[in-house]
Design a protein around this motif. Structure first.
Motif, short mmCIF file in Angstrom:
data_model
loop_
_atom_site.label_atom_id
_atom_site.label_comp_id
_atom_site.label_asym_id
_atom_site.label_seq_id
_atom_site.Cartn_x
_atom_site.Cartn_y
_atom_site.Cartn_z
N UNK A 1 12.09 -8.26 23.14
CA UNK A 1 11.26 -8.91 24.64
C UNK A 1 12.90 -9.02 25.00
N UNK A 2 13.21 -8.57 26.41
CA UNK A 2 14.10 -8.90 27.22
C UNK A 2 13.42 -9.69 28.83
N UNK A 3 13.44 -10.49 28.88
CA UNK A 3 12.89 -11.81 30.28
C UNK A 3 14.68 -11.09 30.68
N UNK A 4 14.14 -10.54 31.66
CA UNK A 4 15.01 -9.71 33.29
C UNK A 4 16.00 -8.61 33.21
N UNK A 5 15.43 -7.92 33.80
CA UNK A 5 15.93 -6.99 34.15
C UNK A 5 17.04 -6.20 34.79
N UNK A 6 18.48 -7.18 35.38
CA UNK A 6 19.37 -6.92 35.52
C UNK A 6 20.50 -6.48 34.89
N UNK A 7 21.75 -6.45 34.63
CA UNK A 7 22.71 -6.20 33.79
C UNK A 7 22.59 -6.08 32.69
N UNK A 8 22.69 -7.46 31.85
CA UNK A 8 22.26 -7.71 30.92
C UNK A 8 21.26 -6.97 29.99
N UNK A 9 20.38 -7.66 31.15
CA UNK A 9 18.85 -6.95 29.98
C UNK A 9 18.81 -5.52 29.82
N UNK A 10 18.52 -4.56 31.11
CA UNK A 10 18.85 -3.12 30.59
C UNK A 10 20.03 -2.56 30.03
N UNK A 11 21.03 -3.30 30.26
CA UNK A 11 21.56 -2.92 29.13
C UNK A 11 21.62 -3.24 27.64
N UNK A 12 21.38 -4.29 27.06
CA UNK A 12 21.08 -4.49 26.21
C UNK A 12 19.68 -3.86 25.03
N UNK B 1 26.44 4.57 35.38
CA UNK B 1 26.50 5.23 33.97
C UNK B 1 26.52 5.60 33.43
N UNK B 2 27.78 4.02 32.76
CA UNK B 2 28.08 3.62 31.52
C UNK B 2 26.89 1.83 31.00
N UNK B 3 28.12 0.53 31.67
CA UNK B 3 27.09 0.02 31.20
C UNK B 3 25.51 -0.42 31.63
N UNK B 4 25.16 0.38 31.96
CA UNK B 4 23.24 0.18 31.94
C UNK B 4 22.72 1.25 30.76
N UNK B 5 23.30 1.42 30.50
CA UNK B 5 23.04 3.05 29.43
C UNK B 5 23.61 2.80 28.40
N UNK B 6 24.38 0.87 28.08
CA UNK B 6 24.49 0.21 27.51
C UNK B 6 25.85 1.14 26.44
N UNK B 7 26.60 1.80 26.99
CA UNK B 7 28.12 2.27 26.63
C UNK B 7 29.24 1.98 26.73
N UNK B 8 29.08 0.71 27.65
CA UNK B 8 30.29 0.36 28.27
C UNK B 8 30.62 -0.93 28.41
N UNK B 9 31.32 -1.52 26.71
CA UNK B 9 31.08 -2.84 26.28
C UNK B 9 32.96 -3.58 26.47
N UNK B 10 32.74 -3.42 27.80
CA UNK B 10 34.25 -3.90 28.27
C UNK B 10 35.73 -3.43 28.16
N UNK B 11 36.78 -4.53 28.29
CA UNK B 11 37.88 -3.40 28.45
C UNK B 11 38.64 -3.53 26.99
N UNK B 12 37.83 -3.93 25.89
CA UNK B 12 38.73 -4.41 24.93
C UNK B 12 39.62 -3.45 23.73
N UNK B 13 38.66 -2.58 24.21
CA UNK B 13 39.66 -0.78 23.61
C UNK B 13 41.11 -0.98 23.97
N UNK B 14 41.08 -0.38 25.28
CA UNK B 14 41.44 0.34 26.34
C UNK B 14 43.16 -0.85 25.93
N UNK B 15 42.40 -2.67 26.47
CA UNK B 15 43.72 -3.31 26.10
C UNK B 15 44.98 -2.86 25.02
N UNK B 16 44.32 -2.77 23.61
CA UNK B 16 44.68 -2.69 22.75
C UNK B 16 45.24 -1.60 22.70
N UNK B 17 44.97 -0.04 23.52
CA UNK B 17 45.52 1.10 23.45
C UNK B 17 47.03 0.92 24.31
N UNK B 18 46.66 -0.22 25.38
CA UNK B 18 48.09 0.11 26.58
C UNK B 18 49.13 -1.47 25.13
#
Length: 445
Positions: A34-45, A417-434
């Protein structure tokens, strides 16, 4: 909700009909998640869980028919974007395989693994994710609600109902005192109260009226920004543009008839009050936990969901997790923080379901794209320790046009198109690449 209508013909049928109606209102639902709340976090998870565990296992409880991309509200208020760009129907964003229950949660019963909705439904779950967000408490400032409704110079970018007024009132301002306020924290997007100040300053300069306007920033905090590196850069901008800062001043009252704002001096023993006349004022309303959360066993002493700040698991109920603004994690309450939390939350939920230890840790990452003009932006990124955690291989405390373009044109589609579909998890991997590229360049040099 499906309604049952029964014809009444006798006292006995009357009683029966009442019982049947009550039973229909108390309809039970059972879901694995059960996800209480349909904002960015709720929809993404929800998107990630539905993809992993299959159709019909996830329910989102959310009453709102409209979903807003709130980070763009600053540009709407500054006249650089329009509200439809921030808006989508909630129904259209629900991930495949998920159920949407258009209702609000009225009661949490974590000991029974159950929650109760406003329409009387009981939702039973194996796992609960709290994603209820944070409430805007306009009534905490005396006179603010009336001022927003009936004046033509009191505005706020924090509500879709009022955000368009900001630019309209800004255009009508040609001289006098312009005030911008920051309340006692926590608030969502702590950079927003000063972003609109920079945009207003730029607008009035372009219109040739800036010399006639006295800009004052009133903040309940003792600093302009919590991360020193970025605070230093912002203070320099304020000095260069003649933007006055007033620290430890908390707005408590607005008299929209006399055009006077009253502030508490938080640095004084008796919190003495000071009046400041205004001709334009942008107000950031006080914020706090949702009532149903505050009144529940899930809350800490301040009313926020009580989770471990690294695992996002509830400290007393191991099958309850939290994401976003509703939790008591001491990070900046931003969409960027939600994306970073999503990574840890999803892995920890999977571990909990599998009965294995929770390992991934959320480091408090948050980002605040600080718009400092019509085409300028400082990208502040930082962690729990308020230390810079920059993604790009350049000094992000400098104003950059490229970062402004990123905020306006790249981040909104990334959200939809990405965060709400659960595919954007922040720039951690981008940071590692740079960082890897930077190490190679330094090695060659």
């Amino acid at each position: 909700m499906k309604r049952t209508v029964i014809a009444l013909s006798s006292p006995r049928s009357n009683l029966l009909s009442v019982i049947l109606v009550l039973l229909s209102m108390l309809e039970n639902y059972r879901y694995r998640f059960a996800i209480a709340g349909g904002g960015s976090g709720g929809i993404a998870i929800a998107a990630k869980l539905a993809k992993k565990y299959g159709k019909g296992k996830v329910v989102i409880i959310e009453p709102s028919s409209t979903h807003y991309y709130q980070p763009l509200f600053t540009l709407v208020g500054g006249g650089l974007a329009d509200l439809p760009e921030c808006t989508n129907a909630t129904d259209s964003l629900i991930p495949p395989g998920c159920t949407l229950l258009k209702d609000e949660v009225k009661e949490f019963q974590p000991k029974q693994n159950c929650l109760v909705t406003g329409d009387g439904h009981q939702v039973h779950y194996e796992y609960l994710v709290m994603a209820t967000g944070i409430a805007l408490n306009y009534d905490k400032v005396e006179g603010l609600t009336e001022a927003l409704e009936y004046s033509d110079n009191v505005c706020t970018n924090y509500s879709p109902e009022y955000v368009r007024n900001t630019y309209y009132y800004m255009k009508n301002m040609t001289k006098g005192n312009a005030l911008f306020t920051f309340p006692t924290p926590p608030i969502k997007c702590a950079g927003a109260p000063q972003k609109i100040m920079y945009l207003a300053d730029a607008h009035w300069r372009n219109e040739g009226v800036r010399d006639n306007i006295n800009i004052q920033y009133y903040t309940a905090l003792g600093v302009l920004f919590g991360v020193k590196k970025f605070a230093d850069a912002l203070n320099q901008i304020c000095d260069e543009r003649n933007l006055t800062r007033n620290y430890q001043r908390n707005l408590v009252k607005i008299d929209h008839v006399k055009k006077i704002a009253t502030f508490e001096d938080l640095s004084s023993e008796n919190r003495k009050r000071e009046d400041s006349p205004y001709d334009f004022i942008h107000v950031t309303p006080p914020m706090g936990p949702q009532e149903a959360v505050k009144d529940s066993e899930l809350a800490d002493s301040n009313g926020y969901v009580d989770v471990d700040k690294h695992t996002l698991q509830h400290v007393r109920y191991p099958n309850v997790f939290g994401i976003g603004d509703c939790t008591n994690t001491p990070n900046g309450k931003t969409v960027a923080a939600v994306a970073a939390q999503l990574r840890a939350l999803y892995k920890n939920l999977k571990a909990s379901v599998a009965g294995t230890p929770l390992k991934p840790k959320y480091d408090g990452y948050a980002a605040c794209p600080l718009v400092t003009g019509n085409s300028k932006l400082i990208l502040a990124e930082f962690d729990y320790d308020n230390q810079p955690l920059e993604t790009f291989p350049f000094d992000q405390s400098e104003e950059r046009y490229s970062m402004y373009l990123m905020k306006k044109y790249f981040l909104p589609p990334l959200y939809w198109k990405s965060l709400l579909k659960g595919t954007w998890l922040g720039p951690k991997e981008v940071r590692k690449g740079f960082q890897a590229v930077k190490r190679q360049v330094e090695k060659v040099a």
